[in-house]
Structure formats: structure tokens, C-alpha cells
Design a protein around this motif. Sequence first.
Motif, short mmCIF file in Angstrom:
data_model
loop_
_atom_site.label_atom_id
_atom_site.label_comp_id
_atom_site.label_asym_id
_atom_site.label_seq_id
_atom_site.Cartn_x
_atom_site.Cartn_y
_atom_site.Cartn_z
N GLU B 82 0.83 -1.19 0.00
CA GLU B 82 0.00 0.00 0.00
C GLU B 82 0.88 1.26 0.00
N GLN B 83 1.93 1.23 0.86
CA GLN B 83 2.84 2.38 0.96
C GLN B 83 3.56 2.65 -0.35
N THR B 84 4.12 1.58 -0.95
CA THR B 84 4.87 1.77 -2.21
C THR B 84 3.92 2.23 -3.31
N GLN B 85 2.70 1.73 -3.26
CA GLN B 85 1.70 2.15 -4.25
C GLN B 85 1.44 3.65 -4.11
N LYS B 86 1.29 4.10 -2.86
CA LYS B 86 1.01 5.52 -2.59
C LYS B 86 2.17 6.40 -3.06
N SER B 92 4.54 9.97 -9.55
CA SER B 92 4.06 10.26 -10.89
C SER B 92 3.29 11.57 -10.94
N GLU B 93 2.65 11.92 -9.81
CA GLU B 93 1.94 13.20 -9.77
C GLU B 93 2.92 14.36 -9.78
#
Lengths: 90, 97
Positions: B82-86, B92-93
Motif C-alpha cells: 500500500e505504501q509503495t503504491q502511494k 508520478s503526480e
Amino acid sequence: MDGFGSDFSGKVDTGSIMEQVKVQIAVANAQELLQRMTDKCFRKCIGKPGGSLDNSEQKCIAMCMDRYMDAWNTVSRAYNSRLQKERAKM
Amino acid sequence: MSMDSAQNLGTATADPQLQHFIEVETQKQRFQLLVHQMTELCWQEKCMDKPGPKLDSRTEACFVNCVERFIDTSQFILNRLEQTQKSKIAFSESMSD
């Protein structure tokens, strides 16, 4: 087994469906346990497969079965109490 | 039975009693399956050396710890993913700014 809980009018009886599903689940669980237990105890007790299942191998398998059940119950209790703890946290 | 198929079955049946029954049994089945898997894993990889005449307290404690650490591992992995996804999304933002 009758036609999956339908009577002669063609209506489906919920109660008898539930009963049959419960039986099928119990059978599936027993098969799951049997398969894993056989695998584990075969590995522990049969060193080199000989001409027959000798006496000491049979003794080992019997003991292994009992210990596997103990282990299963211990795991089930530990998992259950962990679930209770997690639920209490929420 | 997978969760998806059980849920589809649940919504397909108009009978609320049957729907509830399926939900409860699916939960129970997921519990059972994980007990089978953890017993097998803890038995062959971690705790059982040679099956003795009874389950001694050290072995029993090993099984309990094995279950606890298995669940910790699964939660840790879930959190870290979840953390790496965030942070990936944040990265990318910031790139597109």
C-alpha cells in the motif's frame, strides 16, 4: 440425494439446500485434512518405501495423525483468538 | 469457493435467508482453508521435528507463534505494498506537475 431440494411442485426448499451444502462442505473439509495429513505423515514416517507398511511405520503414522490433529486444533485456536483481538482493535 | 462466485451467487438469489447462509458459510470456509494452510506450513517447515507421543508445550508454543507471525507477515506485506503504491502515485503526480 434428491433433486437438489426441489419438491414435486418444482419449488426449491431453502432449508434442504442449506443442509446439502453443509454436508458437501463437511466432506470437502474432511478430504482436505485427509490429503494434507497423508502427505505430512508419509514424509515423516516412510523413510525408504519397503515391501510393506511395517509395524514401526504404522506406529509412526498413528502417532503422526494424532499430532497433526493436535497441531490443527492449536492453529485453529491461535488464529481464532488473533481474529478476536483484531476485531477488538477496530 | 472463491469470494466472487459466492457474492455473485448471493446477489443472484432473492432469498435473504439463503444469501445470509452463503455469506456465513463462505467466511467459515475461508477460515478453515487458512487453518489447513497454516497447519501444513508450520508443521513441515517450522515446528514439527519428529511426532512424539504427545504435543509438548514447546511445539505447541511454536505453532501459536507460527500463526501469529504468519498473520503479521501478511499484514506487513499488505501495508508495505500500500505504501509503495502511494509513493508511486505521489511520484508520478510530482512528475506531471
